[in-house]
Enzyme design. Structure first.
Site, mmCIF file in Angstrom:
data_model
loop_
_atom_site.group_PDB
_atom_site.id
_atom_site.type_symbol
_atom_site.label_atom_id
_atom_site.label_comp_id
_atom_site.label_asym_id
_atom_site.label_seq_id
_atom_site.Cartn_x
_atom_site.Cartn_y
_atom_site.Cartn_z
ATOM 1 N N ASN A 233 0.833 -1.211 0.000
ATOM 2 C CA ASN A 233 0.000 0.000 0.000
ATOM 3 C C ASN A 233 0.859 1.250 0.000
ATOM 4 O O ASN A 233 0.598 2.212 -0.735
ATOM 5 C CB ASN A 233 -0.911 0.005 1.229
ATOM 6 C CG ASN A 233 -2.331 -0.409 0.886
ATOM 7 O OD1 ASN A 233 -2.708 -0.478 -0.283
ATOM 8 N ND2 ASN A 233 -3.122 -0.693 1.889
ATOM 9 N N ASP A 268 -6.882 -6.390 5.814
ATOM 10 C CA ASP A 268 -6.282 -7.556 5.155
ATOM 11 C C ASP A 268 -6.499 -8.825 5.974
ATOM 12 O O ASP A 268 -5.693 -9.743 5.956
ATOM 13 C CB ASP A 268 -4.789 -7.330 4.927
ATOM 14 C CG ASP A 268 -4.031 -7.063 6.224
ATOM 15 O OD1 ASP A 268 -4.685 -6.867 7.267
ATOM 16 O OD2 ASP A 268 -2.785 -7.051 6.212
#
Length: 613
Positions: A233, A268
């Site tokens: 990310n 996640d």
């Protein structure tokens, strides 16, 4: 029509010819009976097809006109016979029959109108031709009443049509509302990013299973968490991270068997429910983990992540949703900490760890840390002379209820209890007090946890205490571990730079066991690396010495001092010296000791050097 025709024929049986009172009404009544039987038969769904209904209604309108004209003509033919009573009966037959038919045809207004027009039109013409004032008055009266009845029926029919439309619209709205409700329910239980079931669906399914499942039945819940997702990310952007989650989610859904459910719980983290034996659940979890670890191409970038999984079995582990989830979460935590990339099932050993942690947490909440915490000191020595050049501060907690608690458990419990900053500051105050008592030539190392490093308020408080102590900051060295940098390396870099700006130095502890060693060496403001003790055990073999020498040369090329930890034998010390290490630390050199013992050791070493001189 049939009843009225039969009665009219009966009253004229002796007056009119036989065919007129028997044959003709019999034919018309037979036609009416057949038609009535057709309409009385059961209606099937096929009969409601619009393409069939419309032609039938048109035939009904036509048949209504034919029958009404036939009946009125027959009645007028009978009117040629008999006296005033029979003529009156014919007028009543026409009036009652037309009004009855009009009412019966309420829901087919065109047929009702045509019947009225045909019958009354024929009757009016007949009355006017007879030039009988009474018959004309009767015909006009019947026509006016029929016109009013038609108006009322028309209004009623329009109301009926409006009501029918309203009911259909209401049904359509209800169907739409039901569809929207079902869609909202589906969306409420679906993750918008991946299309997988979401956290709400996961827990609803789990609660439903617990309500239906007997204690002798078995199922397993699991938690799957991605490793190294945040760096993707941060490096490639959230769009790439979202796309990666979509691909991973689709992989897991494709591989999930019929007896299992996989859901995205958030971020996640993914949840798993498997209606199978524990070993079957482990196989499914391992399969999903392997699928997650496969590389994913997103645009021009090829990325990959790892994952770890924790499992909890019903009813072996727990019998409530909260406890099952907590146990699976603890198994996941253990997997990420001890067996990263693997699947761990909750066991009695983990149960013992949980109970130990709970006991430590409870003791820490009520602990008087200023009296229970202390520091011990382990010397760091030169490999050539074994002269002490510095010490490392090591935390100790002597709990009145638990006894001595290891530093690792202390730090983990302090972070859970929210007392990490308090503990760090108490220990740092003690370290500064010790630094003032040590000879000016000795340096002191102080360990910072990842939680301390990422807490700007803790760093500010350390700097304030350091400034107030008036100690020589160049003698102070802050030690951090690589694992403490993983969560927020940018924040860690900023915090370390603030500490380094005071003149203190920074050391990277347990070097070689982390996940980003080279990037840490390159990016962070470091002055020293401490080679993890696991490498010391390999000093005895040639390949181990080559590896450690390579690490030493790497640190030297970056102008970093090097300390090798875990020296426990004289052979290891000699090998470390031959490998080029100038500084070492370990039980062979000295075990951790209290401050009085440390000061006594320093004094003895000074006396020995004086005697040798």
């Amino acid at each position: 029509m049939s009843v009225n025709a039969a009665v009219l024929a009966y009253t004229h049986r002796h007056l009119a010819p036989g065919p007129l009172v028997l044959t003709i009404p019999a034919i018309m009544i037979t036609v009416c009976m057949i038609r009535m039987l057709v309409w009385m038969r059961p209606v099937s769904a096929k009969d409601l097809d619009v393409t069939l209904v419309q032609p039938r209604l048109r035939r009904t309108v036509l048949l209504a006109m034919v029958l009404s004209v036939a009946y009125v003509c027959w009645a007028l033919m009978l009117d040629q016979y008999g006296g005033p009573y029979e003529h009156g009966h014919v007028a009543i037959f026409v009036a009652v029959t037309v009004l009855g038919c009009v009412f019966c045809l309420t829901f087919l207004p065109l047929a009702a109108l045509l019947v009225a027009v045909c019958v009354l039109g024929t009757f009016l013409v007949y009355c006017f031709l007879q030039k009988t004032e009474v018959l004309v008055a009767i015909a006009l009266n019947i026509s006016l009443v029929t016109a009013v009845v038609l108006k009322i029926l028309r209004d009623y029919y329009e109301s009926f049509v409006s009501l029918e439309k309203s009911q259909r619209e209401l049904q359509d709205e209800r169907r739409q509302a039901h569809s929207l409700s079902e869609e909202n329910a589906r969306l409420a239980q679906t993750d918008s990013l991946t299309g997988m079931p979401n956290r709400r669906y996961f827990f609803a399914t789990l609660e439903g299973l617990l309500e239906r499942t007997q204690l002798e039945e078995t199922f397993t819940i699991g938690l799957i968490d991605l490793d190294r997702f945040k760096p993707i990310n941060d490096t490639h952007g959230h769009a790439h991270g979202d796309r990666l989650l979509q691909v991973i989610g689709q992989r897991m859904m494709n591989l999930c068997p019929d007896n299992a459910i996989v859901a995205r719980l958030g971020g996640d983290e993914f949840g798993l429910i498997v209606m199978d034996s524990p070993k079957g659940a482990e196989r499914i979890a391992q399969t999903l983990c392997r699928a997650v670890q496969e590389q994913v191409r997103i645009g021009d970038v090829l990325v990959s992540v790892g994952c770890s999984a924790g499992l909890a079995v019903y009813p072996e582990t727990a019998t409530s949703a909260d406890l099952l989830f907590d146990r699976a979460d603890f198994a996941l935590y253990h997997a990420k900490k001890e067996k990263r990339g693997q699947c761990v099932r909750f066991s009695d050993k983990l149960e013992y760890l949980i109970r130990s942690e709970q006991a430590i947490d409870a003791a820490l909440h009520s602990a008087d840390l200023t009296t229970e915490l202390s520091l011990v000191y382990q010397p760091i020595a030169a490999t050539e002379s074994l002269e002490t050049i510095g010490v490392e501060c090591l935390a100790r907690w002597a709990s009145p209820t638990l006894g001595n608690v290891s530093p690792e458990l202390l730090i983990a419990s302090a972070e859970r209890a929210g007392r990490a900053r308090e503990i760090a500051l108490i220990l740092f105050d003690s370290a500064l007090d010790t630094l003032r008592q040590l000879p000016a030539s000795l340096r002191m190392s102080f360990n910072l946890s990842g939680h301390n490093l990422c807490d700007s308020d803790t760093i500010t408080a350390l700097l304030e205490r350091l400034a107030a102590s008036e100690c020589d900051t160049s003698r102070l060295l802050f030690e951090i571990t690589e694992t403490s940098l993983i969560t927020d390396i940018d924040g860690a870099e900023a915090a370390l730079q603030r500490l380094r700006d005071t003149g203190a130095r920074i050391a990277l502890d347990d070097f070689g066991t982390g996940y980003s060693s080279l990037s840490s060496l390159h990016k962070l403001p470091l002055d020293m690396v401490k080679i993890d003790r696991s490498f010391s055990a390999r000093l005895g073999d040639a390949s181990g010495r080559r590896l450690i020498t390579a690490i030493r040369n790497l640190a030297r090329s970056l102008s970093l001092e090097c300390v090798i930890e875990g020296i426990e034998t004289e052979d290891q010390l000699i090998s470390a010296r031959l490998a080029g290490f100038a500084l070492a630390q370990g039980y062979f050199i000295a075990r951790p000791m209290s401050l009085p013992s440390l000061l006594a050791r320093i004094q003895e070493n000074s006396a020995a050097r004086w005697s040798a001189a």
